[in-house]
Design a protein around this motif. Structure first.
Motif, PDB file in Angstrom:
ATOM      1  N   ALA A 214      -3.021  14.948  -8.566  1.00 30.56           N
ATOM      2  CA  ALA A 214      -2.967  13.409  -8.327  1.00 30.56           C
ATOM      3  C   ALA A 214      -4.252  13.000  -7.261  1.00 30.56           C
ATOM      4  O   ALA A 214      -4.007  13.114  -6.262  1.00 30.56           O
ATOM      5  N   PHE A 215      -5.487  12.929  -7.918  1.00 35.08           N
ATOM      6  CA  PHE A 215      -6.631  12.863  -6.910  1.00 35.08           C
ATOM      7  C   PHE A 215      -6.602  11.296  -6.419  1.00 35.08           C
ATOM      8  O   PHE A 215      -7.701  10.996  -5.550  1.00 35.08           O
ATOM      9  N   GLU A 216      -5.981  10.417  -6.855  1.00 36.89           N
ATOM     10  CA  GLU A 216      -5.933   8.909  -6.376  1.00 36.89           C
ATOM     11  C   GLU A 216      -5.666   9.162  -4.939  1.00 36.89           C
ATOM     12  O   GLU A 216      -4.526   9.411  -4.574  1.00 36.89           O
ATOM     13  N   PRO A 217      -6.476   8.794  -4.047  1.00 33.68           N
ATOM     14  CA  PRO A 217      -6.125   9.073  -2.520  1.00 33.68           C
ATOM     15  C   PRO A 217      -4.849   8.433  -2.009  1.00 33.68           C
ATOM     16  O   PRO A 217      -4.700   7.015  -1.899  1.00 33.68           O
ATOM     17  N   ILE A 218      -3.967   9.095  -1.492  1.00 37.10           N
ATOM     18  CA  ILE A 218      -2.934   8.547  -0.649  1.00 37.10           C
ATOM     19  C   ILE A 218      -3.540   8.029   0.770  1.00 37.10           C
ATOM     20  O   ILE A 218      -4.211   8.902   1.370  1.00 37.10           O
ATOM     21  N   GLY A 219      -2.939   7.160   1.436  1.00 37.44           N
ATOM     22  CA  GLY A 219      -3.504   6.598   2.669  1.00 37.44           C
ATOM     23  C   GLY A 219      -4.719   5.702   2.629  1.00 37.44           C
ATOM     24  O   GLY A 219      -5.288   5.554   3.299  1.00 37.44           O
ATOM     25  N   SER A 220      -4.389   4.812   1.570  1.00 42.62           N
ATOM     26  CA  SER A 220      -5.457   3.717   1.408  1.00 42.62           C
ATOM     27  C   SER A 220      -4.650   2.588   1.514  1.00 42.62           C
ATOM     28  O   SER A 220      -5.504   1.531   2.139  1.00 42.62           O
ATOM     29  N   LEU A 221      -3.545   2.205   1.018  1.00 41.27           N
ATOM     30  CA  LEU A 221      -3.144   0.815   0.962  1.00 41.27           C
ATOM     31  C   LEU A 221      -1.528   1.213   1.783  1.00 41.27           C
ATOM     32  O   LEU A 221      -0.856   2.012   1.472  1.00 41.27           O
ATOM     33  N   ALA A 222      -1.108   0.091   2.295  1.00 41.84           N
ATOM     34  CA  ALA A 222       0.309   0.063   2.740  1.00 41.84           C
ATOM     35  C   ALA A 222       1.198   0.355   1.756  1.00 41.84           C
ATOM     36  O   ALA A 222       1.232  -0.566   0.746  1.00 41.84           O
ATOM     37  N   GLY A 223       2.028   1.372   1.754  1.00 39.28           N
ATOM     38  CA  GLY A 223       3.169   1.697   0.883  1.00 39.28           C
ATOM     39  C   GLY A 223       2.560   2.209  -0.423  1.00 39.28           C
ATOM     40  O   GLY A 223       3.283   2.330  -1.465  1.00 39.28           O
ATOM     41  N   ASP A 224       1.057   2.686  -0.346  1.00 41.03           N
ATOM     42  CA  ASP A 224       0.731   3.196  -1.628  1.00 41.03           C
ATOM     43  C   ASP A 224       1.234   4.608  -2.070  1.00 41.03           C
ATOM     44  O   ASP A 224       0.903   4.940  -3.267  1.00 41.03           O
ATOM     45  N   SER A 225       2.158   5.340  -1.192  1.00 41.78           N
ATOM     46  CA  SER A 225       2.712   6.615  -1.921  1.00 41.78           C
ATOM     47  C   SER A 225       4.167   6.218  -2.316  1.00 41.78           C
ATOM     48  O   SER A 225       4.702   7.204  -2.944  1.00 41.78           O
ATOM     49  N   GLU A 226       4.555   4.919  -2.269  1.00 38.81           N
ATOM     50  CA  GLU A 226       5.899   4.719  -2.784  1.00 38.81           C
ATOM     51  C   GLU A 226       5.617   5.021  -4.507  1.00 38.81           C
ATOM     52  O   GLU A 226       4.955   4.410  -5.041  1.00 38.81           O
ATOM     53  N   GLY A 227       6.741   5.604  -5.000  1.00 37.33           N
ATOM     54  CA  GLY A 227       6.635   5.630  -6.458  1.00 37.33           C
ATOM     55  C   GLY A 227       5.963   7.033  -6.864  1.00 37.33           C
ATOM     56  O   GLY A 227       6.295   7.499  -7.758  1.00 37.33           O
ATOM     57  N   LEU A 228       5.169   7.446  -5.998  1.00 34.72           N
ATOM     58  CA  LEU A 228       4.277   8.596  -6.306  1.00 34.72           C
ATOM     59  C   LEU A 228       5.424   9.795  -6.403  1.00 34.72           C
ATOM     60  O   LEU A 228       5.368  10.736  -7.331  1.00 34.72           O
ATOM     61  N   ALA A 229       6.410   9.930  -5.303  1.00 35.42           N
ATOM     62  CA  ALA A 229       7.220  11.112  -5.388  1.00 35.42           C
ATOM     63  C   ALA A 229       8.163  10.932  -6.772  1.00 35.42           C
ATOM     64  O   ALA A 229       8.509  12.041  -7.415  1.00 35.42           O
ATOM     65  N   GLU A 230       8.466   9.844  -7.164  1.00 27.17           N
ATOM     66  CA  GLU A 230       9.134   9.537  -8.405  1.00 27.17           C
ATOM     67  C   GLU A 230       8.502  10.172  -9.470  1.00 27.17           C
ATOM     68  O   GLU A 230       9.012  10.806 -10.339  1.00 27.17           O
ATOM     69  N   THR A 231       7.095   9.521  -9.660  1.00 29.33           N
ATOM     70  CA  THR A 231       6.399  10.354 -10.512  1.00 29.33           C
ATOM     71  C   THR A 231       6.409  11.589 -10.603  1.00 29.33           C
ATOM     72  O   THR A 231       6.275  12.269 -11.815  1.00 29.33           O
ATOM     73  N   LEU A 232       5.987  12.049  -9.398  1.00 27.72           N
ATOM     74  CA  LEU A 232       6.049  13.693  -9.526  1.00 27.72           C
ATOM     75  C   LEU A 232       7.287  14.285 -10.020  1.00 27.72           C
ATOM     76  O   LEU A 232       7.315  15.281 -10.500  1.00 27.72           O
ATOM     77  N   ALA A 233       8.422  13.746  -9.627  1.00 25.11           N
ATOM     78  CA  ALA A 233       9.661  14.449 -10.069  1.00 25.11           C
ATOM     79  C   ALA A 233       9.761  14.274 -11.436  1.00 25.11           C
ATOM     80  O   ALA A 233      10.314  15.157 -12.062  1.00 25.11           O
ATOM     81  N   ALA A 234       9.366  13.398 -12.042  1.00 22.86           N
ATOM     82  CA  ALA A 234       9.169  13.267 -13.548  1.00 22.86           C
ATOM     83  C   ALA A 234       8.379  14.187 -14.248  1.00 22.86           C
ATOM     84  O   ALA A 234       8.628  14.670 -15.535  1.00 22.86           O
TER      85      ALA A 234
END
Length: 282
Positions: free
Chosen positions: A127-147
């Motif tokens: 997941a090379f799209e950088p986390i820590g760019s936008l407020a709330g940008d990590s929301e949903g990534l954990a769910e995607t990773l879980a899938a």
């Protein structure tokens, strides 16, 4: 670096700003995406990506990271859900029906996660799209990773990436323009500085076990001021500011912020450090 480009309202006076998404994606592909090549190379070298690697790239953008992995012999699957325009460019690079060239073995490019029954047993997820760019940008990534976990074996490495400390990233001063222009109207989706534990927190929420990390120098270099403005706008990090104040104002203040980084020959150079975390499925 691929936030969804959606404008539901335009608070500033004047006509609504319309973004040419195809041109924006092309700027990303031709100007900005290459800035993260040192990150891709470092991760692939550390994890010995090559023949036998079955890589799933989340947020694959226009496919440069996948192309580099495929050149090492990996079979790659790319998922790009937020930008059909970038996905189309990835297909031009990697698939024969788009480019007229021979397909790289095992390449798949899709707009959503493949169903478990259709997915090969991946040996690496990025997941090379950088986390820590936008407020709330990590929301949903954990769910995607879980899938993603069901189609992979226990102990499969998952790579998360993000901006390094603001004091180590010259581009942070430029990106603050986005926050300053967007914040007065409390527009969501504005840039924010990276936090120290962004990557680890996402890994924890996804049920992954951290197994290593690193930092990589990723300087942003541009041929001229115009290229720098186009490249940075292509990230989408200034979209909230455009919504709040308009394209002309953002272009003007972005150019002013870039001026201290312009060399005598007209090129723009900004040293940056990016972080990555390797976490394992459990």
């Amino acid at each position: 670096m691929t936030p969804t480009l959606v404008r539901q309202h335009q608070p500033h006076a004047g006509p609504a700003t319309r973004v040419d998404l195809c041109a924006r994606a092309r700027d990303w592909s031709e100007i900005q995406e290459r800035m993260l090549v040192p990150l891709y190379e470092t991760v692939y070298e550390r994890l010995e990506v090559g023949t036998g690697t079955r890589l799933l790239g989340l947020g694959c953008g226009s496919g440069l990271a996948l192309l580099m992995a495929a050149a090492r012999g990996a079979a790659v699957t790319g998922v790009e859900a937020s930008s059909p325009e970038r996905l189309a460019l990835a297909r031009e690079r990697l698939l024969p029906e788009s480019s007229g060239t021979r397909a790289r073995g095992g390449t798949r490019l899709v707009a959503r996660l493949p169903r478990e029954a259709d997915a090969p047993p991946y040996t690496l997820v990025t997941a090379f799209e950088p986390i820590g760019s936008l407020a709330g940008d990590s929301e949903g990534l954990a769910e995607t990773l879980a899938a993603v976990v069901p189609p992979v074996e226990r102990g499969t490495p998952v790579v998360l990436a993000g901006w390094g400390p603001p004091e180590r990233c010259a581009t942070s001063a430029v990106l603050r323009v986005a926050t300053r222009l967007a914040d007065p109207l409390r527009v969501t989706g504005s840039w924010r500085p990276a936090l120290r534990d962004d990557l680890e927190e996402v890994a924890q929420r996804a049920g992954l076990r951290p197994d290593g990390s690193g930092r990589v120098a990723c300087p942003f270099g541009y041929a001229d001021l115009g290229s720098a403005v186009r490249g940075l706008l292509s990230t989408g990090l200034f979209d909230a500011a455009i919504t709040a104040t308009g394209q002309e104002q953002v272009d003007k203040e972005l150019a002013e912020a870039l001026h201290p980084h312009q060399r005598r020959d007209g090129t723009i150079w900004m040293p940056n450090v990016f972080r990555y975390v390797i976490a394992l499925t459990v």
